[in-house]
Enzyme design. Structure first.
Site, PDB file in Angstrom:
ATOM      1  N   MET A 129      38.330  42.198  36.597  1.00  0.00           N
ATOM      2  CA  MET A 129      37.656  40.915  36.578  1.00  0.00           C
ATOM      3  C   MET A 129      36.227  41.109  37.081  1.00  0.00           C
ATOM      4  O   MET A 129      36.009  41.320  38.259  1.00  0.00           O
ATOM      5  CB  MET A 129      38.409  39.928  37.463  1.00  0.00           C
ATOM      6  N   PRO A 130      35.256  41.064  36.198  1.00  0.00           N
ATOM      7  CA  PRO A 130      33.867  41.170  36.651  1.00  0.00           C
ATOM      8  C   PRO A 130      33.433  39.911  37.400  1.00  0.00           C
ATOM      9  O   PRO A 130      33.826  38.796  37.045  1.00  0.00           O
ATOM     10  CB  PRO A 130      33.071  41.333  35.354  1.00  0.00           C
ATOM     11  N   VAL A 131      32.638  40.142  38.439  1.00  0.00           N
ATOM     12  CA  VAL A 131      32.063  39.034  39.205  1.00  0.00           C
ATOM     13  C   VAL A 131      30.548  39.194  39.181  1.00  0.00           C
ATOM     14  O   VAL A 131      30.024  40.242  39.551  1.00  0.00           O
ATOM     15  CB  VAL A 131      32.566  39.023  40.666  1.00  0.00           C
ATOM     16  N   GLN A 191      33.753  35.964  36.141  1.00  0.00           N
ATOM     17  CA  GLN A 191      33.586  35.016  37.242  1.00  0.00           C
ATOM     18  C   GLN A 191      32.127  35.042  37.688  1.00  0.00           C
ATOM     19  O   GLN A 191      31.530  36.121  37.791  1.00  0.00           O
ATOM     20  CB  GLN A 191      34.482  35.388  38.426  1.00  0.00           C
TER      21      GLN A 191
END
Length: 66
Positions: A1-3, A40
């Protein structure tokens, strides 16, 4: 999940932030792949008096226009 984290001076509207989130998500997917649901984005609004650079506060360098 990239933030993706964005720190910027306070003052942008909700519509501007909405557009920023859309553009950053689209750019990430276009460049790195993945799905929009996996991206995100955290936006942190910072007051100019809480940000400094080159030995001065940004509130002194960029005073609000009256």
């Amino acid at each position: 999940m990239p933030v993706i984290r964005v720190e910027m001076f306070k003052g942008r509207t909700v519509d501007q932030k909405r557009q920023l989130v859309k553009e950053l998500t689209d750019a990430f997917i276009r460049t790195c792949g993945g799905t929009p649901e996996s991206v995100q984005i955290v936006i942190t609004d910072v007051a100019k008096e809480d940000w400094g650079g080159a030995g001065i506060l940004m509130s002194d360098k960029y005073p609000d226009k009256k």
